[in-house]
Design an enzyme around this catalytic site. Structure first.
Site: not given
Length: 445
Positions: A298, A403, A373, A301, A346, A218
């Protein structure tokens, strides 16, 4: 003075007016915040549709007949699945829940694909009931499980593709690079498992082997990874034909096309990418002496990511002196890692902007953080914001369509934000805001 377009990485219609406020599709974000509250995901519908059309046109120009599956894992709702299908795309799902959304949207089963490395019998049965166009098989035992379900039902052979790992490493982070050997997806070409699975699929009369599937990662910004993967998959296709006489008709090269997250970044160009992959496929098939397969892709994003921003209300603003003597201004917002986990997961980078007015002070080094927190609850690691930013201001973070909502959680019992679609000066709610009653309704005490 006319409005100023914000440009990448913001939604296509985002512009700052003479009053300093930002509007998307003609909707003033101040008005949207007053009416719908914050935080909220704001999705530019026309931008989504245009990106879907543009990508499909680029691939059709390069390949002729080609199938584009919108990757629902990036973001899926009933309306979004419907938009994608109306723009000529099919829909790729990865779970029974995503499949349910696509079916609720009215997408025909034949235009849906089902992924998943650990599909349940219930998910497979639902897919067979819906007549999905393809089930992407991720392991050798799954072939026999699908065959057994077909035998028990007495139905037509199930259309399947076998997902393989090509050894191509691509993507912005180890966790989203999906074609190396040491990970959960697919069957290795190098190790022989991919060929074994394909041979088994040919043997089983309950299965109709459509082709071979590959997905290399990705947030990919260089087409070379796709061209290398295509050659590996096409060689495997030729080897299977030599062994069995079956030249499978389809090859899917997945998605993962990268977008711009920061000003100045250059997204992967669909037209260039399609042409490069088409040339690689043509050359490889010529070398192998095989006709070219029907290709499918496919993307997720690259279609939905840039179309959406997340709108927050600023709370605490706190300057913090760093060890090197610099001062970083911590700007806390009313959301955080529960609506965008990618920076924490990430180390993903985003940018932010003040959107209710133009700042009157010089900019300062800032970090946008959430209300959770966790010290890792960071929304934007580093951005220049006006020094006069204060509680009550509105802050927007760009390119959160992919996402953000899909990976959102209720950490600290924070309700998830709504998804608001804007188009031609009007707004509507695609997914409503969760409430505390929603959270408490799950707790049986």
């Amino acid at each position: 003075m006319s409005p100023t377009r914000l440009g990448l990485p913001w939604p296509a219609s985002a512009e700052r007016g003479e009053d300093g406020a930002v509007r998307v599709a003609g909707i003033d974000l101040r008005t949207l915040a007053e009416q719908q509250g914050t935080p909220a995901y704001v999705l530019d519908e026309a931008d989504f549709r245009d990106r879907a059309r543009t990508l499909r046109a680029a691939f059709e120009a390069a390949f002729g007949a080609v199938d584009i599956y919108y990757a629902g894992k990036a973001f899926l709702s009933v309306a979004v699945a419907r938009w994608a299908h109306e723009e000529g795309l099919r829909v790729d799902t990865a779970t029974g829940g995503e499949l349910a959304v696509a079916l609720r949207a009215g997408v025909p089963g034949a235009d849906i694909g089902l992924h998943g490395n650990n599909k349940s019998d219930a998910e497979l049965t639902r897919a067979l009931d819906a007549g999905v166009g393809r089930i992407i098989v991720d392991s050798l035992p799954e072939l026999d499980r699908i065959a057994a379900l077909v035998r028990s039902r007495g139905g037509e052979p199930a259309p399947v593709m076998v997902r393989v790992t090509t050894g191509v490493h691509a993507g912005g982070h180890e966790y989203i690079s999906t074609a190396h050997e040491d990970q959960k997806f697919g069957l290795s070409i190098a190790g022989g498992a991919a060929l074994d699975a394909l041979l088994r699929a040919v043997e089983l009369p309950e299965l109709r082997l459509l082709g071979i599937h590959s997905h290399i990662g990705s947030q990919i910004l260089d087409p070379e990874g796709f061209t290398v993967a295509a050659r590996a998959v096409l060689a495997l296709r030729a080897e299977l034909a030599a062994r069995t006489g079956l030249l499978v008709p389809e090859v899917d090269l997945g998605g993962g096309f990268g977008i711009a997250y920061l000003p100045g970044e250059v997204p992967l160009d669909p037209e260039r990418m399609a042409k490069d992959i088409a040339a690689a496929v043509s050359d490889a098939c010529a070398d192998l002496g095989t006709p070219a397969p029907r290709l499918s892709f496919e993307p997720g994003r690259t279609i939905v990511g840039p179309t959406t921003l997340t709108l927050y209300r600023v709370g605490t603003v706190k300057p913090v002196r760093l060890d090197d003597g610099r001062v970083r201004t911590y700007v806390s917002v009313d959301g955080g890692m529960s609506d965008n986990i990618r920076p924490a997961l990430y180390g993903a980078d985003y940018t932010a902007a003040l959107v209710n007015r133009t700042g009157t002070a010089e900019t300062v080094l800032a970090r946008v953080v959430g209300k959770h927190c966790e010290s890792g609850d960071i929304v934007v690691h580093e951005v220049q914001l006006p020094a006069d930013i204060t509680a009550g201001d509105l802050l927007a973070v760009a390119a959160t369509g992919a996402y953000g909502r899909s990976m959102a959680s209720n950490y600290n019992h924070v309700p998830r934000p709504p998804v608001l679609a804007v188009r031609d000066g009007s707004a509507r709610v695609l997914i409503r805001r969760e409430t505390e009653d929603d959270l408490l309704g799950l707790d049986l005490g």
